[in-house]
Design a protein around this motif. Structure first.
Motif, PDB file in Angstrom:
ATOM      1  N   ASN A   1      -4.752  -0.930 -29.198  1.00 13.13           N
ATOM      2  CA  ASN A   1      -4.243  -0.888 -27.793  1.00 13.13           C
ATOM      3  C   ASN A   1      -2.951   1.260 -28.755  1.00 13.13           C
ATOM      4  O   ASN A   1      -2.809   1.188 -29.628  1.00 13.13           O
ATOM      5  N   SER A   2      -2.932   1.753 -27.501  1.00 14.26           N
ATOM      6  CA  SER A   2      -2.134   2.745 -27.883  1.00 14.26           C
ATOM      7  C   SER A   2      -1.205   3.540 -26.715  1.00 14.26           C
ATOM      8  O   SER A   2      -1.768   3.021 -25.780  1.00 14.26           O
ATOM      9  N   MET A   3      -0.125   3.939 -27.477  1.00 14.83           N
ATOM     10  CA  MET A   3       0.732   4.498 -26.145  1.00 14.83           C
ATOM     11  C   MET A   3       0.873   6.239 -26.191  1.00 14.83           C
ATOM     12  O   MET A   3       1.386   6.610 -27.529  1.00 14.83           O
ATOM     13  N   PHE A   4       0.454   6.655 -25.494  1.00 17.51           N
ATOM     14  CA  PHE A   4       1.111   8.400 -25.980  1.00 17.51           C
ATOM     15  C   PHE A   4       2.437   8.857 -25.702  1.00 17.51           C
ATOM     16  O   PHE A   4       2.142   8.324 -24.047  1.00 17.51           O
ATOM     17  N   LEU A   5       3.480   8.914 -26.032  1.00 19.56           N
ATOM     18  CA  LEU A   5       4.457   9.521 -25.186  1.00 19.56           C
ATOM     19  C   LEU A   5       5.393  10.701 -25.735  1.00 19.56           C
ATOM     20  O   LEU A   5       5.887  11.385 -26.016  1.00 19.56           O
ATOM     21  N   GLY A   6       4.214  11.716 -25.483  1.00 22.32           N
ATOM     22  CA  GLY A   6       4.601  13.156 -25.947  1.00 22.32           C
ATOM     23  C   GLY A   6       5.221  13.607 -27.086  1.00 22.32           C
ATOM     24  O   GLY A   6       4.383  13.975 -28.389  1.00 22.32           O
ATOM     25  N   ASN A   7       6.122  13.260 -28.124  1.00 18.70           N
ATOM     26  CA  ASN A   7       5.758  13.681 -29.211  1.00 18.70           C
ATOM     27  C   ASN A   7       5.715  12.521 -30.523  1.00 18.70           C
ATOM     28  O   ASN A   7       5.566  12.493 -31.794  1.00 18.70           O
ATOM     29  N   ARG A   8       5.702  11.588 -29.884  1.00 21.23           N
ATOM     30  CA  ARG A   8       5.595  10.335 -30.515  1.00 21.23           C
ATOM     31  C   ARG A   8       3.994   9.501 -29.792  1.00 21.23           C
ATOM     32  O   ARG A   8       3.680   9.789 -28.871  1.00 21.23           O
ATOM     33  N   GLU A   9       3.390   8.724 -31.542  1.00 18.69           N
ATOM     34  CA  GLU A   9       2.347   8.129 -30.593  1.00 18.69           C
ATOM     35  C   GLU A   9       2.736   6.816 -30.738  1.00 18.69           C
ATOM     36  O   GLU A   9       3.881   5.855 -32.040  1.00 18.69           O
ATOM     37  N   ILE A  10       2.005   5.134 -30.312  1.00 19.64           N
ATOM     38  CA  ILE A  10       2.437   4.132 -30.944  1.00 19.64           C
ATOM     39  C   ILE A  10       1.148   3.414 -30.853  1.00 19.64           C
ATOM     40  O   ILE A  10       0.341   3.912 -30.066  1.00 19.64           O
ATOM     41  N   PHE A  11       0.881   2.923 -31.848  1.00 20.81           N
ATOM     42  CA  PHE A  11      -0.557   2.054 -31.724  1.00 20.81           C
ATOM     43  C   PHE A  11       0.019   0.678 -32.501  1.00 20.81           C
ATOM     44  O   PHE A  11       0.766   0.005 -32.795  1.00 20.81           O
TER      45      PHE A  11
END
Lengths: 346, 541
Positions: free
Chosen positions: A297-307
Motif C-alpha cells: 500500500n502507498s500514500m502520496f503526500l506531495g513532498n513525501r511518500e509513505i509505503f
C-alpha cells in the motif's frame, strides 16, 4: 536549576473519581518561567493535574506547594481565588455579558484609573487596542482566546495554566494563535503549563514535555528527547509513529527480519523489540528473490511518500521517504535503517 | 400544486379571523373617547393603576426571589431529596392561582384550619393575619407563578459553563460571591423572560384578585361590563390592560433572543455541586420543602380534606353537569385549535417567508392577551352582528330572534381559539420543525408525492406533538375563568366559573371538589413538561 527555583511542586498526589484512579502517586516540579506541556491521551490525568494546581480539584492525598507555600496537604486547602494563578479554558469562557475590557478587568483590584491602565496594557499586548468595548460574541474565536489569556494575566499573574486552549479552534487558526501566544508569553516573566493531547502543539509550544499515561508520568524531558529517546514503548508509539519489529540479540549481533546489526551498546542477549521511526528507514527497489518485503500500500503526500511494506514474516512496516516516484505497488523492495531504539521484552 | 400555493391565502384568512378581537380593541382606542376616560379617571382609574403597579412590582420581586433562589440551590448544592425537588418545584404550575387563593384565604379565616391548628397545637389564639390584602394577593401569586422563573433560571444555571465559575474563582471571586458576580448576570436574560411570563399571568388573572377583593383591570372590566353595562368603558379598560401586557410580552420576546449569546459554546465541563456541612444541608432542604408545602402540598391536602368533608352535598349538586360542560368545551376547543394550528404551521413550512412568519406570529398572539380583553374583543363585534341580524329580520318579517351569537357556546369557543392558539401552534410547530427539509427531499427522491410525504412521514412524526398540543389546550380551557365568566350563556357554568360562584358566596368547601378536578387535570401538562425536562437535563448521564 536548584530547589529555589521550584514554583509549583506536587508530591505523591493520589486522586480518584468514583473509585477510578485519575492520578497515582504523581510527582512533579515546575520551575520559574518554564514553559511546560502536560501531554497525554484523554483520561491520562493531565487535566486533573492542572485543576489540582489551580485549586479546582482536591487530591485524595499528597502535597501541593506554590511559590514555596503549601496550598494543599492533610490539613490545608487554599481555594482557587487565593492562589493567584491564571487559568485559560478549552471553551474560552469569556463572560458573555461583559465587554472585552470588563472581562480583562474582572480580576483587577484598585482604583478605576489603575484598572483602565492595566486593561489598556493588556489590550495592547494582545493586539486588540480600541476593541475593548466589543462583546465577546462580536470577535473571532482566536481573538476571544487571546482576550481570555489577557484576562488571566491581567492581575500580574506569575503562573498561567492553559487547559487545551487551542482545541476549540479550527486547524489553521490554531497554528497561528499558538505562535502568537507563545510570542506574547515569552516576553513576560511567567510560568506556563499547557495541557494538550496534541503532540505537535506540545512540541511547538513547550520547552519541556511531561508525558502522562494512566495517572503517572511516563517521561519528562525536552521534545527532542521524548521523540528520539523514548523511555518505553508507550511513549514511543504515542509520540510520532513507530514501527516495532521483533529482534533477538546473540552476543554481538542484533538479528531482525530486515537485517543484522552490530550490538554496539552491549545489550544483554535475549528477546527485544526494535523501534524504528518511518522516516529513519530508506527503501530500495530489489530484484526478485532478493527482496525483504513487498509494497502492499502507498500514500502520496506531495513532498513525501509513505509505503507499507509487508515483510516475509507477515508484519507490515511503515516507511516514509522523500518523493522520488521510483517505487510502485507490489514492487519487491529492500529496507535500510540506522537510527533505532531497543526495548527488552518483558 | 396550486393547492399548496393557495395555502398562504388560507393562512392569511385565518390570521385575519383570529386577530378580530385584538383589532376591535385597537380601533376602540382611536380616536380617544375623552368623556369615558375622564369618567374612569374620576371613578377608579387611579386605584386600578396603583393596584396594578403594586401587583406587578410585588409579583415581579416575589417570583424572582423564589424562582431564582430555588433554581440556584437545586443546581448548585447537594442536599437530601434534591433530585425530587428538581422536578417537584414545577408542580405548583398545575394549580390555578385562584384555587390556591381561596384555599389560603379560607384556611386563614376565622375558624379556618390554620388558626385552629395553631390554637390546638401551640395554644396561640387569635392569629388572623390580614390575608385579604394586596400583600396576600402578591404572596399567593408569587407562590404559584415562581415556576416560570424557576424553570428558565434553572436551565440557565445548568447550561452555564463550569468554566465561567472556575475562571471567576481563578480571578479571585469567592464561592459565595459567584452567584452575584457571575451566575446571576449570566442568567439575567432567562430570568427577565421568566419574570415577564409570570407578570403577564398575574395581569391576566381574574379569579385570585376577585376572591381577595383586590381591584385590578380584569375585575374592573367585569364589573363595568356586567354591573354598569358600560361597554365602551370596559373596552377602554381592556385596551389599557392589553398595553401593560404587551410591555411584558415584548420584554420576554426580546430577552429570549438575547439569551442565546449567554449560553456556552462548544464542549463544556459538567456543573460541579458545592459540598456543604450537615446543618447547611438541613437548611437547604427545608427551604424548598416549605415553599412546596405552601404552594402545592398544603393546598391540595386541604382541598382533599374539604372535598371528603362535603362529599354528599357535592354529589347532589350539579357537579356532573358542570364537569361535563368543562369537558365539552375543552374537547371542542382542542378539536378546533389543533387542526387550525396544523394548517398554520404547515403553511409556514410550505411557504417560508415574511408573510407566513407574520401571519403565524399574529395568529398566535392570543396568549399575550388576557382572557377578559379577548372576551370584550369578541363580544363587541358579535353583538354588532347580532343587532344587524335583528334589524334585518324585524324589517323583513317583523321578528327578532334575539342575541344569537353573543352568549353562545360558539362565541366562547371562538374566544378560546384566539386565546389558546399559541399553545396548540407551538407544540405542532415544534414537532414539525424536527422534520428536516432533507427528509422531505429524500422522500421525494424515493418517489413519494407531496401528499404521500404528508401522510407517510409528516403525520406519523407529528402525532405526539398534536396530542401534546391537544392536552395543553384542553387543560388551559378547563382552567380558564375570566373569558368564560364574561361570555357564558345564561345558566351555563363550567367547573371554573362554578368555583368562582361558590367562593364569592363564601362556600369554599363546596368548591374543593371542582378545584381538585382542575388541579388533577392540570397535572397532565406539568407531567409532560417534567418528562421533557428530564430528557433534556439528564440525557447526558
Amino acid at each position: 536549576m536548584n530547589q529555589q527555583d521550584v514554583i509549583i511542586g506536587l508530591e505523591n498526589i493520589d486522586k480518584k473519581f468514583q473509585n477510578t484512579p485519575a492520578l497515582r502517586g504523581l510527582d512533579l516540579s515546575i520551575h520559574r518561567n518554564e514553559m511546560v506541556a502536560l501531554l497525554g491521551p484523554s483520561g491520562c490525568g493531565k487535566t486533573t493535574t492542572l485543576r489540582i494546581i489551580g485549586g479546582f480539584e482536591r487530591p485524595d492525598s499528597g502535597l501541593v506547594s506554590i511559590r514555596g507555600k503549601c496550598v494543599f496537604d492533610k490539613k490545608r486547602f487554599i481555594p482557587p481565588e487565593k492562589r493567584k494563578i491564571g487559568m485559560v479554558f478549552q471553551d474560552i469562557a469569556l463572560f458573555p455579558h461583559l465587554s472585552l475590557s470588563e472581562n480583562i478587568a474582572f480580576g483587577l483590584k484598585g482604583s478605576k484609573s489603575d484598572k483602565n491602565q492595566r486593561v489598556g496594557e493588556m489590550l495592547e499586548l494582545i493586539g486588540l487596542v480600541n476593541q475593548g468595548k466589543k462583546l465577546p460574541h462580536m470577535i473571532s474565536g482566536g481573538q476571544q482566546q487571546r482576550v481570555a489569556i489577557a484576562r488571566a494575566l491581567a492581575p500580574k499573574t506569575e503562573i498561567l495554566l492553559l487547559d487545551e486552549p487551542f482545541s476549540s479552534l479550527d486547524f489553521q487558526l490554531r497554528r497561528q494563535l499558538r505562535q502568537d501566544i507563545k510570542k506574547i508569553l515569552t516576553q513576560l516573566d511567567v510560568t506556563v503549563i499547557l495541557v494538550t493531547h496534541d503532540q505537535y502543539e506540545a512540541f511547538s509550544f513547550a520547552e519541556r514535555i511531561v508525558m502522562m499515561h494512566d495517572g503517572q508520568v511516563m517521561q519528562d524531558g525536552s521534545p527532542l528527547e521524548c521523540y528520539q529517546n523514548p523511555k518505553n514503548t508507550w511513549v514511543a508509539s504515542f509520540v510520532g509513529t513507530a514501527n516495532f519489529i521483533p529482534a533477538k540479540i546473540y552476543e554481538e549481533r542484533i538479528v531482525t527480519p530486515i537485517g543484522i546489526l552490530m550490538n554496539k551498546q552491549r545489550e544483554t542477549s535475549g528477546d527485544y523489540q526494535i523501534m524504528i521511526r518511518p522516516e529513519d528507514i530508506s527503501i530500495l527497489p530489489a530484484n526478485k528473490g532478493e527482496e525483504q518485503g513487498i509494497v502492499e500500500n502507498s500514500m502520496f503526500l506531495g513532498n513525501r511518500e509513505i509505503f507499507f511494506v509487508k515483510l516475509g514474516s507477515g508484519q507490515s512496516i511503515r516507511v516514509q521517504v522523500q518523493t522520488r516516484g521510483n517505487i510502485r505497488l507490489q514492487d519487491p523492495v529492500r529496507l535500510h535503517f540506522e537510527h533505532y531504539k531497543l526495548f527488552k521484552k518483558a | 400544486m396550486n393547492f399548496f400555493r393557495s395555502w398562504s391565502g388560507i393562512n392569511l384568512f385565518l390570521c385575519l379571523l383570529l386577530s378580530i378581537p385584538l383589532f376591535t380593541i385597537f380601533i376602540s382606542i382611536v380616536p380617544p373617547k375623552i368623556e369615558i376616560w375622564s369618567y374612569l379617571f374620576e371613578t377608579r382609574l387611579i386605584e386600578l393603576l396603583i393596584n396594578t403597579f403594586y401587583l406587578t412590582i410585588g409579583v415581579g420581586v416575589g417570583s424572582f426571589l423564589l424562582g431564582t433562589s430555588l433554581a440556584w440551590i437545586v443546581v448548585m448544592y447537594e442536599f437530601p431529596l434534591k433530585k425530587v425537588f428538581d422536578w417537584a418545584l414545577i408542580l405548583p404550575m398545575a394549580v390555578p392561582a385562584y384555587v390556591i387563593g381561596f384555599v389560603i384565604l379560607t384556611a386563614f379565616e376565622y375558624g379556618g384550619i390554620v388558626p385552629g391548628a395553631l390554637e390546638y397545637l401551640f395554644g396561640i389564639e387569635g392569629f388572623y393575619p390580614d390575608i385579604r390584602s394586596g400583600l396576600g394577593v402578591i404572596i399567593v401569586m408569587s407562590l404559584v407563578l415562581y415556576p416560570y422563573v424557576y424553570l428558565l433560571a434553572r436551565s440557565a444555571f445548568r447550561d452555564q459553563n463550569q468554566s465561567y465559575l472556575d475562571a471567576a474563582r481563578s480571578l479571585g471571586v469567592t464561592q459565595k460571591m459567584l452567584f452575584i458576580r457571575v451566575a446571576l448576570p449570566l442568567a439575567r436574560p432567562s430570568i427577565v423572560a421568566g419574570v415577564s411570563l409570570a407578570l403577564m399571568e398575574s395581569l391576566a388573572d381574574f379569579g385570585t384578585v376577585a376572591i381577595f377583593s383586590f381591584d385590578t383591570f380584569t375585575t374592573a372590566i367585569y364589573e363595568v361590563w356586567f354591573g354598569m353595562y358600560e361597554r365602551s368603558a370596559a373596552t377602554q379598560l381592556a385596551s389599557m390592560l392589553l398595553m401593560f401586557n404587551f410591555i411584558f410580552f415584548w420584554l420576554e420576546y426580546r430577552t429570549r433572543g438575547k439569551a442565546v449569546y449567554y449560553q456556552s459554546s462548544g464542549a463544556s465541563r459538567k456543573q460541579k455541586s458545592f459540598r456543604v456541612s450537615l446543618p447547611k444541608k438541613i437548611i437547604l432542604f427545608s427551604y424548598p420543602a416549605i415553599i412546596l408545602c405552601c404552594s402545592f402540598v398544603f393546598p391540595v391536602a386541604v382541598l382533599i380534606y374539604w372535598a371528603l368533608d362535603v362529599w354528599d352535598m357535592q354529589v347532589q349538586s350539579r357537579f356532573f353537569e358542570y364537569a361535563f360542560n368543562s369537558l365539552l368545551l375543552g374537547l371542542l376547543s382542542g378539536l378546533i385549535i389543533i387542526p387550525i394550528a396544523l394548517i398554520l404551521a404547515y403553511g409556514k413550512r410550505l411557504n417560508p417567508g415574511i408573510i407566513s412568519f407574520l401571519t403565524t406570529r399574529i395568529s398566535t398572539l392570543g396568549y399575550a392577551i388576557p382572557g377578559s380583553v379577548i372576551a370584550v374583543g369578541v363580544l363587541i363585534p358579535l353583538s354588532w352582528i347580532d343587532y344587524r341580524i335583528n334589524d334585518i329580520t324585524s324589517y323583513l318579517w317583523d321578528y327578532s330572534p334575539g342575541l344569537i351569537l353573543t352568549g353562545s357556546i360558539a362565541a366562547i369557543l371562538f374566544a378560546y381559539t384566539v386565546r389558546f392558539m399559541t399553545v396548540g401552534f407551538n407544540s405542532v410547530d415544534s414537532s414539525l420543525l424536527k422534520i428536516t427539509t432533507s427528509m422531505d427531499m429524500a422522500a421525494q427522491s424515493l418517489g413519494l408525492s407531496r401528499l404521500g410525504i404528508m401522510k407517510k412521514i409528516h403525520f406519523k412524526l407529528i402525532r405526539s406533538g398534536l396530542l401534546t398540543g391537544f392536552i395543553l389546550v384542553f387543560v388551559d380551557v378547563m382552567k380558564e375563568m375570566p373569558a368564560t365568566l364574561l361570555m357564558r350563556p345564561f345558566g351555563f357554568d363550567t367547573l371554573a366559573t362554578w368555583i368562582w360562584q361558590l367562593t364569592s358566596e363564601a362556600m369554599a368547601k363546596q368548591a374543593a371538589l371542582p378545584a381538585l378536578i382542575i388541579v388533577a387535570v392540570g397535572l397532565f401538562p406539568v407531567i409532560i413538561l417534567i418528562g421533557l425536562d428530564k430528557k433534556t437535563s439528564f440525557g447526558e448521564d
